[in-house]
Every structure is written in structure tokens, then in C-alpha cells.
Enzyme design. Structure first.
Site, PDB file in Angstrom:
ATOM      1  N   TYR A   1     -19.304  37.770 -33.567  1.00  0.00           N
ATOM      2  CA  TYR A   1     -18.759  38.546 -32.453  1.00  0.00           C
ATOM      3  C   TYR A   1     -17.566  39.380 -32.925  1.00  0.00           C
ATOM      4  CZ  TYR A   1     -16.624  39.541 -27.890  1.00  0.00           C
ATOM      5  OH  TYR A   1     -16.088  40.162 -26.795  1.00  0.00           O
TER       6      TYR A   1
ATOM      7  N   CYS B   1     -20.559  45.402 -22.038  1.00  0.00           N
ATOM      8  CA  CYS B   1     -20.223  43.989 -22.240  1.00  0.00           C
ATOM      9  C   CYS B   1     -21.414  43.105 -21.893  1.00  0.00           C
ATOM     10  CB  CYS B   1     -19.021  43.629 -21.376  1.00  0.00           C
ATOM     11  SG  CYS B   1     -18.658  41.865 -21.318  1.00  0.00           S
TER      12      CYS B   1
ATOM     13  N   TYR C   1     -20.580  48.936 -27.338  1.00  0.00           N
ATOM     14  CA  TYR C   1     -20.783  49.007 -25.889  1.00  0.00           C
ATOM     15  C   TYR C   1     -21.665  50.173 -25.470  1.00  0.00           C
ATOM     16  CZ  TYR C   1     -16.832  45.917 -26.517  1.00  0.00           C
ATOM     17  OH  TYR C   1     -16.008  44.898 -26.957  1.00  0.00           O
TER      18      TYR C   1
ATOM     19  N   CYS D   1     -15.504  41.349 -16.547  1.00  0.00           N
ATOM     20  CA  CYS D   1     -16.454  42.235 -17.212  1.00  0.00           C
ATOM     21  C   CYS D   1     -16.400  43.569 -16.478  1.00  0.00           C
ATOM     22  CB  CYS D   1     -17.865  41.643 -17.163  1.00  0.00           C
ATOM     23  SG  CYS D   1     -19.079  42.603 -18.086  1.00  0.00           S
TER      24      CYS D   1
ATOM     25  N   CYS E   1     -32.217  54.569  -8.861  1.00  0.00           N
ATOM     26  CA  CYS E   1     -33.234  54.952  -9.849  1.00  0.00           C
ATOM     27  C   CYS E   1     -34.610  54.740  -9.258  1.00  0.00           C
ATOM     28  CB  CYS E   1     -33.081  54.107 -11.109  1.00  0.00           C
ATOM     29  SG  CYS E   1     -34.366  54.396 -12.336  1.00  0.00           S
TER      30      CYS E   1
ATOM     31  N   ASP F   1     -14.361  49.286 -21.822  1.00  0.00           N
ATOM     32  CA  ASP F   1     -14.804  48.791 -23.127  1.00  0.00           C
ATOM     33  C   ASP F   1     -15.199  49.985 -23.989  1.00  0.00           C
ATOM     34  OD1 ASP F   1     -14.512  46.036 -22.551  1.00  0.00           O
ATOM     35  OD2 ASP F   1     -16.409  46.059 -21.457  1.00  0.00           O
TER      36      ASP F   1
ATOM     37  N   GLU G   1     -23.937  45.325 -28.360  1.00  0.00           N
ATOM     38  CA  GLU G   1     -24.068  44.072 -27.617  1.00  0.00           C
ATOM     39  C   GLU G   1     -25.282  44.220 -26.699  1.00  0.00           C
ATOM     40  OE1 GLU G   1     -20.661  42.671 -25.533  1.00  0.00           O
ATOM     41  OE2 GLU G   1     -19.347  42.727 -27.289  1.00  0.00           O
TER      42      GLU G   1
END
Length: 221
Positions: free
Chosen positions: A89, A58, A141, A204, A213, A136, A101
Site C-alpha cells: 500500500y 480510494c 486514484y 473516504c 447513467c 485524493d 487502487e
């Protein structure tokens, strides 16, 4: 039941160019300025700035992650990596445009490096989920890094390899992130730009794995 299964399968698979929605010749209207950073969304951008493009589910929550970073000059949400010109959209959400997106990040490399943006990208979502991110579901996505130039492509690929080793050690599967030269970026409608600044109680499903990372030196070169 067959109809629902067929629709889900289509949403989890990229369309062929011949199957994509036709789109339109004219760009979709968007906001002129960034609501938070107060800068023109489409530029002109100051000399010396660089562009990066990330898809991590998202784009509402993804954009907010990046606009808060010192050295980021402006951000914008939009659609990239598909076939339909100037999609809306609603069209993108069907999965029939082929687009993801994404967030466009214009940054000052003297303040925040591309490697630092990659680190934020990898740690802020689960790049092993394929055509989905959390709740999502669908091709829009998917995880993606669209690169500008050979240096970004090398850095993104090296960071993927490094992070995949860390994820596998933590019990995750392989990274499914698409890494490719940046295609055309289509600005999303004005309502979607800086959505969570306009709608602070908006939802979201963006969520990282909790695995750190560590960007190797090679990823910064």
C-alpha cells in the site's frame, strides 16, 4: 517550492517501467476471508460466476459500494495497471508503482449484470478528474475499468460513450477513465480489505456527479 512542484508532477504522471519500484517475488499477505460476506477472498469461486475490476478512487469506499449489491459473491481491494510486482500500500501511494487502487468484484451474472455494475461504477465517482478523485490526488486514484474478455470491453466502452454525452450535457468535461484488458490483480494487505466494515467511522472522499447513467442496450450485449 521547486521540490514540492516536482514531487506533485511525478505523482500526477505514471512512471516509466524503468522508473518503477522493484517490488518483490512473493505476494503480500492478505485476509483469508471477506469480513462481511464470510467467503474466501481468493476463492475458489463457484462455477458460473464472473469477475469485474474497477478503479474509482480510494478503494475503501469503492469496495463497500459493491459488496452491498445482491448477486455479488465476494469483493477484494488491490492494485492493478502498474509495473511493480506485489506492491505494498505504501509503495502504491507514492505513485512509483504505476498501479491504481481497484476493487475486484466476483458476481453472479444471473442476478446482477455487468451492465448494472458499470452503472454503479459511473454514478459513484467523477470520471472526468484525471489522476485524482476528490481530495485524493495521484495516479493510484485514477478512474479505470479493467475488462475480462471482449464482451466486457465492448460494454465498458459503449457505456463510457453514453455517459460522457450525459456528463457533457451537465457541464462536465471528457471522461478520462482508462479502459483496458485486465492486468494482474495484486491483493492488498488484510488491513485494507473491507476497511470500512472494520472502521465504520473511516473517511473516504468518494462522490458521484449526480448525473444518472443510462446504460444503452448495446452496452449489455
Amino acid at each position: 517550492m521547486f521540490f514540492l512542484s516536482d514531487m506533485l508532477n511525478k505523482k500526477l504522471n505514471l512512471p516509466k517501467p524503468s522508473e518503477a519500484l522493484p517490488g518483490r517475488a512473493r505476494a503480500i499477505p492478505t485476509a483469508p476471508r471477506h469480513k462481511v460476506l464470510k467467503r474466501p477472498l481468493k476463492g475458489p469461486y463457484p462455477e458460473g460466476l464472473e469477475m469485474a475490476m474497477f478503479g474509482l478512487g480510494c478503494f475503501w469506499g469503492a469496495e463497500r459500494l459493491f459488496w452491498q449489491i445482491e448477486g455479488v459473491w465476494v469483493t477484494a481491494v488491490g492494485y492493478a495497471g502498474g509495473f511493480t510486482p506485489n506492491p505494498t500500500y505504501q509503495e502504491t501511494c507514492t505513485g512509483l508503482t504505476g498501479h491504481a487502487e481497484v476493487v475486484l468484484v466476483v458476481h453472479d451474472p444471473r442476478i446482477v449484470s455487468y451492465a448494472a455494475l458499470l452503472k454503479l461504477f459511473w454514478e459513484s465517482h467523477d470520471p472526468t478528474q484525471g489522476m485524482r478523485q476528490g481530495s485524493d490526488v495521484g495516479t493510484p486514484y485514477r478512474s479505470a475499468v479493467y475488462t475480462n474478455g471482449d464482451a466486457q470491453l465492448r460494454a465498458a466502452s459503449a457505456s463510457r460513450d453514453t455517459y460522457e454525452a450525459s456528463l457533457r450535457s451537465a457541464g462536465y468535461g471528457r471522461i478520462t477513465t482508462e479502459i483496458a484488458p485486465a492486468p494482474e490483480f495484486y491483493f492488498a494487505e488484510g488491513d485494507h480489505q473491507q476497511y470500512l466494515a472494520k472502521n465504520p467511522y473511516g473517511t473516504c472522499s468518494l462522490q458521484g456527479t449526480g448525473v444518472a447513467c443510462t446504460i444503452a442496450a448495446a452496452a449489455c450485449a
